[in-house]
Design a protein around this motif. Structure first.
Motif, mmCIF file in Angstrom:
data_model
loop_
_atom_site.group_PDB
_atom_site.id
_atom_site.type_symbol
_atom_site.label_atom_id
_atom_site.label_comp_id
_atom_site.label_asym_id
_atom_site.label_seq_id
_atom_site.Cartn_x
_atom_site.Cartn_y
_atom_site.Cartn_z
ATOM 1 N N LEU A 1 77.739 98.650 16.979
ATOM 2 C CA LEU A 1 78.648 98.408 15.860
ATOM 3 C C LEU A 1 79.987 97.890 16.349
ATOM 4 C CD1 LEU A 1 77.878 101.435 13.510
ATOM 5 C CD2 LEU A 1 76.811 99.188 13.629
ATOM 6 N N ASN A 2 80.442 98.387 17.503
ATOM 7 C CA ASN A 2 81.684 97.869 18.083
ATOM 8 C C ASN A 2 81.538 96.387 18.435
ATOM 9 O OD1 ASN A 2 83.158 100.264 17.892
ATOM 10 N ND2 ASN A 2 82.427 101.010 19.889
ATOM 11 N N GLN A 3 80.365 96.048 18.961
ATOM 12 C CA GLN A 3 80.094 94.643 19.284
ATOM 13 C C GLN A 3 80.111 93.786 18.013
ATOM 14 O OE1 GLN A 3 76.391 94.443 21.412
ATOM 15 N NE2 GLN A 3 77.116 95.807 23.063
ATOM 16 N N LEU A 4 79.554 94.323 16.912
ATOM 17 C CA LEU A 4 79.541 93.590 15.648
ATOM 18 C C LEU A 4 80.964 93.333 15.161
ATOM 19 C CD1 LEU A 4 78.057 92.371 13.222
ATOM 20 C CD2 LEU A 4 77.911 94.677 12.238
ATOM 21 N N ALA B 1 76.784 86.924 6.822
ATOM 22 C CA ALA B 1 75.329 87.130 6.899
ATOM 23 C C ALA B 1 74.782 86.653 8.231
ATOM 24 C CB ALA B 1 74.644 86.388 5.743
ATOM 25 N N ARG B 2 75.276 85.492 8.711
ATOM 26 C CA ARG B 2 74.810 84.971 10.001
ATOM 27 C C ARG B 2 75.137 85.925 11.142
ATOM 28 N NH1 ARG B 2 77.323 82.217 13.939
ATOM 29 N NH2 ARG B 2 79.189 81.857 12.672
ATOM 30 N N LEU B 3 76.365 86.470 11.167
ATOM 31 C CA LEU B 3 76.764 87.359 12.254
ATOM 32 C C LEU B 3 76.019 88.683 12.197
ATOM 33 C CD1 LEU B 3 80.636 86.738 12.274
ATOM 34 C CD2 LEU B 3 78.851 85.618 13.634
ATOM 35 N N ALA C 1 71.369 92.186 14.311
ATOM 36 C CA ALA C 1 70.133 92.952 14.105
ATOM 37 C C ALA C 1 68.910 92.283 14.701
ATOM 38 C CB ALA C 1 69.912 93.165 12.606
ATOM 39 N N ALA C 2 69.070 91.050 15.159
ATOM 40 C CA ALA C 2 67.924 90.275 15.635
ATOM 41 C C ALA C 2 67.195 90.981 16.763
ATOM 42 C CB ALA C 2 68.395 88.891 16.094
#
Length: 510
Positions: A449-452, A411-413, A418-419
């Motif tokens: 999304l790749n960064q996520l 959840a934190r990541l 999305a911040a």
């Protein structure tokens, strides 16, 4: 007539008359609705009439002394004991034990004797014989006289018994202290009456010197009333309410200076450290203007700031005059805890209790707002559904506590990803969702999304020194190409995510 003779009636009669007049009015006006106040004021009024009769008799020839003493002095004197016993019975709460057919009539039986005395030619309760002794018209100490003195002593003894009975039943220190004062007063009355009633002092004392015991008795009542609020328990109740009230109560002058504060206010505002601070220094301009404009004060919410803390309060109050100056009395309730609790309740109504991310309800509202804004601005919006791969197996292997920690880590990541450009939420289980508004292109979303995914690889979850990898399955939908409302976009992203799971890939449909 020399100066001494002129001053004698002033000091012996007029000053006591003024004293009883003041006492009677003071007691009555303190609480006109109280039966105790009315009874005591009547008793004081009877002493007033005794001294008034003696003043008039002093001025008139001795021929009038017999009838005045018999009809006026004797009738008034016989009424005093009944009123006095009635007062003490009420104060000692003995009246509550009396039958209704007796109370209060038993205390007024002397009225019958008074009526007989007034309409009888016989002088049955006072002497009719007087001698001129110096400046005084002294009564002859005959049988009716000594009967009167004896009855007075019996009544005084009865007073002492009733006071002792009341003291034994007193439940508070204040009431026992009151009985102590009354007991001393009644004892002095008994001693004074016995000495001045039975002994002949010649012309050294005025006629009927025992009536000056009334000054002693009324002084005792007055002392008890001032020192212990006797006959004024309505004020005592309000004083206790003021001191024991859990709400802060303040009396302010027109400049906001705190004139009176109760213990709760001292505790709330830590006034020991705020001696030179006004109430207006603690509140905002809105509260100050509201009070100074003399607007109604009811459930007025404001914040009080001290050097150590901020306090959310609710204020009720009214405007009063004290010592001919305008004041305001405020009742202040500390609602800081309630507001904090309300904020927690409100937060939990829109957030997931485990991850503290927004829940489905909150996310729907924010996504609807974002869609409306994108529609007006004619911009694209991306909706991403995230599902944690093999979470059930991980949960079964390591236990629910570790599973919860993995969800909090994920959840934190996701929230950080999305911040500042969208809102992330947890829909339940291992399913997360977030949207990105004002996206520039599809490629921008792919890079995001790749960064996520890289973040999940780099910021690995550790348990007891071992890394537990977290895989992601992502599904993406775009506004307006994949849908122009919340449900359509979610369904489209959900289908894309399951397609990714079916193919076993970790890239989303674009």
């Amino acid at each position: 007539m020399n100066l001494t003779e002129a001053l004698i009636p002033i000091f012996t009669y007029l000053l006591p008359i003024l004293f009883f007049l003041y006492m009677g009015l003071d007691v009555l006006l303190r609480n006109t609705k109280s039966s105790e106040h009315r009874l005591v004021s009547v008793m004081i009024g009877l002493y007033f009439l005794l001294f008034l009769e003696e003043f008039i008799r002093y001025q008139l020839p001795i021929a009038y002394s017999g009838v005045l003493a018999a009809k006026w002095f004797g009738s008034v004197g016989i009424l005093i004991p009944g009123i006095g016993v009635h007062v003490l019975s009420k104060f000692a709460r003995l009246d509550r034990r009396m039958p209704k057919y007796i109370y209060p009539y038993v205390f007024y039986i002397p009225v019958i004797v008074v009526l007989i005395n007034l309409f009888s030619k016989e002088r049955i309760i006072s002497t009719a014989l007087f001698n001129q002794v110096g400046v005084w018209k002294m009564p002859i100490l005959d049988k009716p006289y000594f009967i009167t003195i004896t009855v007075s002593l019996v009544v005084s003894a009865l007073f002492l018994l009733m006071i002792a009975r009341g003291k034994s039943n007193a439940s508070t220190v204040e009431r026992k202290a009151i009985y102590n004062v009354l007991s001393r007063g009644a004892s002095l009355v008994l001693i004074w009456t016995a000495l001045t009633g039975y002994l002949d002092f010649g012309d050294a004392l005025p006629p009927y010197p025992y009536i000056y015991a009334g000054l002693i008795w009324c002084f005792a009542l007055r002392l008890a009333m001032i020192k212990f609020d006797f006959l004024n328990f309505i004020d005592k109740k309000y004083e206790k309410l003021f001191n024991l009230n859990p709400a802060a109560i303040l009396l302010l002058d027109q400049h906001g200076r705190m004139k009176e504060v109760n213990p709760s206010a001292k505790q709330l505002f830590q006034l020991m450290k705020l001696k030179h601070v006004t109430f207006y220094d603690l509140v905002g301009e809105a509260a100050k203007d509201h009070i100074q404009s003399r607007k109604a004060i009811s459930d007025f919410e404001t914040t009080i700031c001290t050097e150590e803390k901020r306090i959310d309060v609710l204020i009720d109050g009214d405007y009063v005059w004290v010592d001919n100056e305008p004041h305001v009395i405020l009742i202040i309730r500390d609602i800081t805890a309630q507001k904090e609790n309300q904020q927690v309740i409100t937060f939990m109504a829109y957030h997931d209790p485990l991850t503290l991310l927004p829940n489905r309800r909150f996310f729907y509202e924010k996504l609807e707002e974002a869609i409306q804004d994108a529609r007006v601005r004619q911009q694209q919006l991306a909706l991403i559904i995230v599902d944690l791969d093999l979470f059930k197996e991980t949960n079964d292997t390591y236990g629910h506590k570790v599973g919860d920690e993995i969800l909090q880590h994920a959840a934190r990541l996701i929230n950080e990803s999305a911040a500042q450009q969208g809102v992330a939420a947890r829909f339940g289980g291992d399913e997360f969702v977030f949207f990105l508004n004002e996206i520039s292109s599809v490629e921008f979303v792919r890079d995001k999304l790749n960064q996520l995914q890289q973040t999940f690889i780099q910021d690995v979850f550790m348990h007891e020194g071992a890394a537990i990898p977290i895989g992601l399955s992502l599904g993406v939908s775009f506004f307006p190409s994949d849908g122009d409302d919340v449900d359509t976009l979610l369904n489209s992203a959900d289908k894309a995510m399951y397609e990714v799971k079916r193919k076993g890939r970790t890239t989303g449909r674009t």
